[in-house]
Design a protein around this motif. Sequence first.
Motif, PDB file in Angstrom:
ATOM      1  N   ASP A 181       0.959  -1.033   0.068  1.00 32.51           N
ATOM      2  CA  ASP A 181      -0.060  -0.084  -0.108  1.00 32.51           C
ATOM      3  C   ASP A 181       0.940   1.229  -0.049  1.00 32.51           C
ATOM      4  N   MET A 182       2.088   1.477   0.737  1.00 31.92           N
ATOM      5  CA  MET A 182       2.864   2.452   0.723  1.00 31.92           C
ATOM      6  C   MET A 182       3.400   2.615  -0.701  1.00 31.92           C
ATOM      7  N   GLY A 226      13.730  11.009  -3.924  1.00 33.85           N
ATOM      8  CA  GLY A 226      12.834  11.030  -2.674  1.00 33.85           C
ATOM      9  C   GLY A 226      12.864   9.450  -1.837  1.00 33.85           C
ATOM     10  N   LEU A 227      11.664   9.457  -0.960  1.00 28.67           N
ATOM     11  CA  LEU A 227      10.390   9.957  -0.782  1.00 28.67           C
ATOM     12  C   LEU A 227      10.313  10.087   0.710  1.00 28.67           C
ATOM     13  N   ALA A 240      11.084   4.840   2.312  1.00 28.93           N
ATOM     14  CA  ALA A 240      10.381   4.687   0.943  1.00 28.93           C
ATOM     15  C   ALA A 240      11.264   5.581  -0.101  1.00 28.93           C
ATOM     16  N   VAL A 241      11.956   4.904  -0.882  1.00 27.63           N
ATOM     17  CA  VAL A 241      12.845   5.797  -1.941  1.00 27.63           C
ATOM     18  C   VAL A 241      12.299   5.426  -3.124  1.00 27.63           C
ATOM     19  N   SER A 242      12.372   6.768  -3.893  1.00 28.09           N
ATOM     20  CA  SER A 242      11.816   6.662  -5.284  1.00 28.09           C
ATOM     21  C   SER A 242      13.275   7.064  -6.139  1.00 28.09           C
ATOM     22  N   LEU A 250      11.344   3.848 -10.221  1.00 24.92           N
ATOM     23  CA  LEU A 250      11.177   2.842  -9.123  1.00 24.92           C
ATOM     24  C   LEU A 250      10.799   3.311  -7.975  1.00 24.92           C
ATOM     25  N   VAL A 251       9.936   2.554  -7.020  1.00 27.07           N
ATOM     26  CA  VAL A 251       9.876   2.858  -5.586  1.00 27.07           C
ATOM     27  C   VAL A 251      10.130   1.596  -4.857  1.00 27.07           C
TER      28      VAL A 251
END
Length: 383
Positions: A181-182, A226-227, A240-242, A250-251
């Motif tokens: 979900d995240m 980010g994120l 959470a890294v984008s 990618l996330v």
Amino acid sequence: MKKSAAFFAFFLVSGSAYAVVPTPTLPAPPPMPAPQIGGVKAAVLLDVNTDQILLDQNGNTSFDPSGLVKLMTAYLLYQAEAQKMVQPGERISVSVDAWHAPGSRMFIQPGLPVTVDQLTHGLLIDGGNDAAIAIAQAVAGSVGGFVDLMNREAAGMGLRQTHFVNPDGMPTPGQRSTAVDMARLARALLVKFPQVAKIAGQASYQYNHITQYNYNPLAGQKDITGLGVGLASADNWDLAVSASKDGRGLVAVILGASSRAVAGTDASAMLHYGFHGWQERQVYPAGAIVAQLKRVDWSPETLSVITPKTIQVVVPKPSQGKVESRFVADPTLQAPLKANTQVGTLDLLWNGKVLKSEPVLAKNAVAKAGWFSRLWHRVRGSL
């Protein structure tokens, strides 16, 4: 000796040329193995363009998302800006509650000027809880009203295992989400409000002569956009890294790492795997006919099924194998049907494994056939 991709060419010896000898056919190298992310509660890697999950370790189990809650806070802030409810340069009145917010802070206070844009930096770079409270009050008038908006938006996004209790992520009973979900929330934020990447990936910012540094351990590195970071409890970090590279996004989401550094190392390995172990392919252009349905009680008898948009997938490298599609019709289909009505889904498969499913639409309208048309369809079908 000169070697090409297709053959070997040999030197001339005593004025005679030897024949060109084809290279032997070698088996393709195996796909890059997925990294094993140990010592965390959950890990998910998602491809932004295709919404495919490339790696999933315990991704659908509920945990406290801690500071990753701020992804929804940022989403609603950008949405409010798009709706002209607030503006980036607008000054915000800081309440006592925001001033005294516990945990990470950007050090706002009543009477000290702060703009929406500065709050956005404080929220996304150093995860300021005081910024989150001030944003909630500016957008919805109260923290409670803002939390209602958060849960309504989560339901609209299909985040079925997510429930928010506050806008800052401070550990509170009842606040829960999953790594999947995240990741999907992060994707929605990046796709709808891509300007978030201009702020969330910065290594630092300054407010009121105080320099604050990004808690994201990968911030400032090449391709990182980010994120968010969260601390659910001691030795329980969420990240959470984008990242963006060569047109792909990618996330990576980590829940429950033992430290911020461990979370960063795991996320880095996941991103490397996503960029170097997978490649993007277009399967269908927008408007492609992927199936045709025939019913004698329809008029016209044939319904063409099309893709509403370009359909892309990412598949493992090396590119051995074939992407296959499988149309799954809605079992409740009945005439009349309007054009552009969803009539089923298209499964995209790689070596028998479903990579993703996409909705597909009716190209043409169909009505219920009259008795004469039904009879004619049956007669024609028997000829």
